[in-house]
Scaffold this motif. Structure first.
Motif, PDB file in Angstrom:
ATOM      1  N   ARG A 121       0.804  -1.229   0.000  1.00  0.00           N
ATOM      2  CA  ARG A 121       0.000   0.000   0.000  1.00  0.00           C
ATOM      3  C   ARG A 121       0.838   1.281   0.000  1.00  0.00           C
ATOM      4  O   ARG A 121       0.300   2.376   0.083  1.00  0.00           O
ATOM      5  CB  ARG A 121      -0.910   0.041   1.236  1.00  0.00           C
ATOM      6  CG  ARG A 121      -1.821  -1.141   1.464  1.00  0.00           C
ATOM      7  CD  ARG A 121      -3.042  -1.242   0.577  1.00  0.00           C
ATOM      8  NE  ARG A 121      -3.832  -0.076   0.359  1.00  0.00           N
ATOM      9  CZ  ARG A 121      -4.899   0.297   1.078  1.00  0.00           C
ATOM     10  NH1 ARG A 121      -5.284  -0.397   2.116  1.00  0.00           N
ATOM     11  NH2 ARG A 121      -5.578   1.380   0.757  1.00  0.00           N
ATOM     12  N   VAL A 122       2.162   1.159  -0.104  1.00  0.00           N
ATOM     13  CA  VAL A 122       3.036   2.338  -0.061  1.00  0.00           C
ATOM     14  C   VAL A 122       2.652   3.352  -1.133  1.00  0.00           C
ATOM     15  O   VAL A 122       2.543   4.550  -0.863  1.00  0.00           O
ATOM     16  CB  VAL A 122       4.522   1.934  -0.185  1.00  0.00           C
ATOM     17  CG1 VAL A 122       5.404   3.149  -0.383  1.00  0.00           C
ATOM     18  CG2 VAL A 122       4.967   1.166   1.047  1.00  0.00           C
ATOM     19  N   LYS A 123       2.413   2.892  -2.334  1.00  0.00           N
ATOM     20  CA  LYS A 123       2.055   3.819  -3.409  1.00  0.00           C
ATOM     21  C   LYS A 123       0.754   4.541  -3.083  1.00  0.00           C
ATOM     22  O   LYS A 123       0.611   5.730  -3.359  1.00  0.00           O
ATOM     23  CB  LYS A 123       1.957   3.092  -4.744  1.00  0.00           C
ATOM     24  CG  LYS A 123       1.771   4.049  -5.897  1.00  0.00           C
ATOM     25  CD  LYS A 123       1.924   3.387  -7.236  1.00  0.00           C
ATOM     26  CE  LYS A 123       1.807   4.422  -8.347  1.00  0.00           C
ATOM     27  NZ  LYS A 123       2.002   3.842  -9.654  1.00  0.00           N
ATOM     28  N   ASP A 124      -0.194   3.850  -2.450  1.00  0.00           N
ATOM     29  CA  ASP A 124      -1.462   4.478  -2.060  1.00  0.00           C
ATOM     30  C   ASP A 124      -1.232   5.639  -1.088  1.00  0.00           C
ATOM     31  O   ASP A 124      -1.922   6.658  -1.160  1.00  0.00           O
ATOM     32  CB  ASP A 124      -2.396   3.459  -1.410  1.00  0.00           C
ATOM     33  CG  ASP A 124      -2.822   2.348  -2.354  1.00  0.00           C
ATOM     34  OD1 ASP A 124      -2.838   2.578  -3.589  1.00  0.00           O
ATOM     35  OD2 ASP A 124      -3.132   1.250  -1.858  1.00  0.00           O
ATOM     36  N   VAL A 125      -0.265   5.476  -0.185  1.00  0.00           N
ATOM     37  CA  VAL A 125       0.067   6.532   0.769  1.00  0.00           C
ATOM     38  C   VAL A 125       0.535   7.779   0.022  1.00  0.00           C
ATOM     39  O   VAL A 125       0.059   8.891   0.276  1.00  0.00           O
ATOM     40  CB  VAL A 125       1.149   6.060   1.763  1.00  0.00           C
ATOM     41  CG1 VAL A 125       1.656   7.221   2.614  1.00  0.00           C
ATOM     42  CG2 VAL A 125       0.628   4.937   2.644  1.00  0.00           C
ATOM     43  N   TYR A 126       1.454   7.591  -0.906  1.00  0.00           N
ATOM     44  CA  TYR A 126       2.002   8.730  -1.638  1.00  0.00           C
ATOM     45  C   TYR A 126       0.983   9.365  -2.578  1.00  0.00           C
ATOM     46  O   TYR A 126       0.975  10.589  -2.748  1.00  0.00           O
ATOM     47  CB  TYR A 126       3.278   8.324  -2.378  1.00  0.00           C
ATOM     48  CG  TYR A 126       4.451   8.244  -1.435  1.00  0.00           C
ATOM     49  CD1 TYR A 126       5.169   9.389  -1.101  1.00  0.00           C
ATOM     50  CD2 TYR A 126       4.818   7.042  -0.849  1.00  0.00           C
ATOM     51  CE1 TYR A 126       6.238   9.331  -0.219  1.00  0.00           C
ATOM     52  CE2 TYR A 126       5.884   6.970   0.039  1.00  0.00           C
ATOM     53  CZ  TYR A 126       6.588   8.122   0.351  1.00  0.00           C
ATOM     54  OH  TYR A 126       7.623   8.069   1.233  1.00  0.00           O
ATOM     55  N   VAL A 127       0.107   8.574  -3.144  1.00  0.00           N
ATOM     56  CA  VAL A 127      -0.948   9.125  -4.006  1.00  0.00           C
ATOM     57  C   VAL A 127      -1.889   9.991  -3.177  1.00  0.00           C
ATOM     58  O   VAL A 127      -2.229  11.107  -3.563  1.00  0.00           O
ATOM     59  CB  VAL A 127      -1.711   8.003  -4.749  1.00  0.00           C
ATOM     60  CG1 VAL A 127      -2.988   8.532  -5.376  1.00  0.00           C
ATOM     61  CG2 VAL A 127      -0.817   7.362  -5.801  1.00  0.00           C
ATOM     62  N   ARG A 128      -2.312   9.478  -2.007  1.00  0.00           N
ATOM     63  CA  ARG A 128      -3.205  10.267  -1.154  1.00  0.00           C
ATOM     64  C   ARG A 128      -2.521  11.562  -0.713  1.00  0.00           C
ATOM     65  O   ARG A 128      -3.129  12.625  -0.724  1.00  0.00           O
ATOM     66  CB  ARG A 128      -3.639   9.477   0.075  1.00  0.00           C
ATOM     67  CG  ARG A 128      -4.565  10.318   0.963  1.00  0.00           C
ATOM     68  CD  ARG A 128      -5.072   9.587   2.170  1.00  0.00           C
ATOM     69  NE  ARG A 128      -5.887   8.467   1.756  1.00  0.00           N
ATOM     70  CZ  ARG A 128      -6.321   7.531   2.593  1.00  0.00           C
ATOM     71  NH1 ARG A 128      -6.021   7.583   3.876  1.00  0.00           N
ATOM     72  NH2 ARG A 128      -7.047   6.534   2.153  1.00  0.00           N
ATOM     73  N   PHE A 129      -1.259  11.458  -0.317  1.00  0.00           N
ATOM     74  CA  PHE A 129      -0.540  12.664   0.104  1.00  0.00           C
ATOM     75  C   PHE A 129      -0.472  13.678  -1.026  1.00  0.00           C
ATOM     76  O   PHE A 129      -0.679  14.869  -0.814  1.00  0.00           O
ATOM     77  CB  PHE A 129       0.867  12.311   0.594  1.00  0.00           C
ATOM     78  CG  PHE A 129       1.624  13.511   1.081  1.00  0.00           C
ATOM     79  CD1 PHE A 129       1.366  14.036   2.333  1.00  0.00           C
ATOM     80  CD2 PHE A 129       2.558  14.117   0.281  1.00  0.00           C
ATOM     81  CE1 PHE A 129       2.045  15.156   2.789  1.00  0.00           C
ATOM     82  CE2 PHE A 129       3.247  15.245   0.714  1.00  0.00           C
ATOM     83  CZ  PHE A 129       2.989  15.765   1.975  1.00  0.00           C
ATOM     84  N   GLN A 130      -0.217  13.210  -2.238  1.00  0.00           N
ATOM     85  CA  GLN A 130      -0.140  14.113  -3.393  1.00  0.00           C
ATOM     86  C   GLN A 130      -1.497  14.769  -3.654  1.00  0.00           C
ATOM     87  O   GLN A 130      -1.577  15.948  -3.982  1.00  0.00           O
ATOM     88  CB  GLN A 130       0.316  13.343  -4.625  1.00  0.00           C
ATOM     89  CG  GLN A 130       0.545  14.215  -5.829  1.00  0.00           C
ATOM     90  CD  GLN A 130       1.085  13.420  -7.006  1.00  0.00           C
ATOM     91  OE1 GLN A 130       0.697  12.271  -7.232  1.00  0.00           O
ATOM     92  NE2 GLN A 130       1.984  14.010  -7.754  1.00  0.00           N
ATOM     93  N   GLU A 131      -2.572  14.017  -3.483  1.00  0.00           N
ATOM     94  CA  GLU A 131      -3.913  14.532  -3.757  1.00  0.00           C
ATOM     95  C   GLU A 131      -4.467  15.416  -2.635  1.00  0.00           C
ATOM     96  O   GLU A 131      -5.150  16.397  -2.903  1.00  0.00           O
ATOM     97  CB  GLU A 131      -4.879  13.370  -3.989  1.00  0.00           C
ATOM     98  CG  GLU A 131      -4.621  12.622  -5.279  1.00  0.00           C
ATOM     99  CD  GLU A 131      -5.486  11.382  -5.426  1.00  0.00           C
ATOM    100  OE1 GLU A 131      -6.179  10.985  -4.454  1.00  0.00           O
ATOM    101  OE2 GLU A 131      -5.453  10.791  -6.521  1.00  0.00           O
ATOM    102  N   ARG A 132      -4.198  15.049  -1.372  1.00  0.00           N
ATOM    103  CA  ARG A 132      -4.852  15.718  -0.245  1.00  0.00           C
ATOM    104  C   ARG A 132      -3.905  16.426   0.717  1.00  0.00           C
ATOM    105  O   ARG A 132      -4.364  17.093   1.651  1.00  0.00           O
ATOM    106  CB  ARG A 132      -5.648  14.696   0.567  1.00  0.00           C
ATOM    107  CG  ARG A 132      -6.723  13.992  -0.219  1.00  0.00           C
ATOM    108  CD  ARG A 132      -7.526  13.127   0.704  1.00  0.00           C
ATOM    109  NE  ARG A 132      -8.273  12.124  -0.009  1.00  0.00           N
ATOM    110  CZ  ARG A 132      -8.957  11.165   0.574  1.00  0.00           C
ATOM    111  NH1 ARG A 132      -8.988  11.081   1.878  1.00  0.00           N
ATOM    112  NH2 ARG A 132      -9.610  10.285  -0.146  1.00  0.00           N
ATOM    113  N   GLY A 133      -2.605  16.232   0.535  1.00  0.00           N
ATOM    114  CA  GLY A 133      -1.664  16.819   1.484  1.00  0.00           C
ATOM    115  C   GLY A 133      -1.605  16.010   2.769  1.00  0.00           C
ATOM    116  O   GLY A 133      -2.087  14.886   2.839  1.00  0.00           O
TER     117      GLY A 133
END
Length: 89
Positions: A13-25
């Motif tokens: 799920r690491v990529k999911d973490v970075y995607v969410r951070f990119q989208e929502r901060g």
């Protein structure tokens, strides 16, 4: 007060973490301040220093990410502050 936050990531799920951070901060509530962070070489953990006066703000923030990470939170002091406290007594 300073807190060392260790986020433990599921490797899948690491990529999911970075995607969410990119989208929502960071999604930190008002009053919770990000200081600095470091990521383990294997991407399995993130070490963050966060600062706030109300631990409920940390809990609110953790709930925003609890589906993607497991959290370990330790109240900490700087080495300088700890040395001053020890030498004061």
């Amino acid at each position: 007060m300073l807190f060392m936050v260790v986020e433990h990531f599921d490797q899948a799920r690491v990529k999911d973490v970075y995607v969410r951070f990119q989208e929502r901060g960071r999604m930190a509530p008002e009053g919770l301040r990000y200081v600095e962070s470091w990521v383990a070489a294997d991407l399995g953990r993130c070490f963050q220093i966060m600062e706030c006066d109300d631990v409920a703000l940390l809990q609110e923030w953790v709930l925003q990410w609890s589906d993607l990470a497991r959290f370990e939170i330790v109240p900490v002091a700087t080495s300088k502050a700890a040395a001053a406290a020890v030498l004061k007594s």
